[in-house]
Design a protein around this motif. Sequence first.
Motif, short mmCIF file in Angstrom:
data_model
loop_
_atom_site.label_atom_id
_atom_site.label_comp_id
_atom_site.label_asym_id
_atom_site.label_seq_id
_atom_site.Cartn_x
_atom_site.Cartn_y
_atom_site.Cartn_z
N HIS A 36 8.83 -0.19 -1.90
CA HIS A 36 7.91 0.05 -0.78
C HIS A 36 7.66 -1.22 0.02
O HIS A 36 7.73 -1.22 1.25
CB HIS A 36 6.58 0.62 -1.30
N HIS A 86 -0.63 2.20 4.41
CA HIS A 86 0.49 2.16 3.46
C HIS A 86 0.45 3.43 2.64
O HIS A 86 -0.55 3.73 1.99
CB HIS A 86 0.37 0.93 2.54
N ASN A 116 7.56 -0.59 6.36
CA ASN A 116 6.24 -0.90 5.81
C ASN A 116 5.83 -2.35 6.12
O ASN A 116 4.93 -2.88 5.49
CB ASN A 116 6.24 -0.66 4.29
N LYS A 130 -0.23 -3.66 8.88
CA LYS A 130 0.13 -2.24 8.90
C LYS A 130 -1.12 -1.40 8.64
O LYS A 130 -1.87 -1.64 7.72
CB LYS A 130 1.21 -1.94 7.85
#
Length: 107
Positions: free
Chosen positions: A31, A74, A37, A71
Amino acid sequence: QAAKSARTVVIAGVPDGLLHDDVMTDILMIHFQMSKNNGGDVEEVMYPTAKKGVAYVTFEDQEVVESVLKKDEHRLEDRRLSRYYPLKVTRYCENVSSFIIYLVVCP
């Protein structure tokens, strides 16, 4: 190279007990390496930790930490998970006080 703590983020909301710890570690690593991401090269994933559902991810470059923190959301998604799990990603901080190390999340 920046101090390890400056290249580390705290991940909360890791689904606990669903998969083997080493499998969850792999899922977290994947991830946080993915560009979608805002990720980058991961040096280390610490999971499990003393706190249930919490992992520590250390990146090779401090710039990746800033990118990951920017970001909005998530979402931990993997075919081995039955659904996606929202993760809370925060900066890692160490405060050393009278021989006791407190691990706290920076504001």
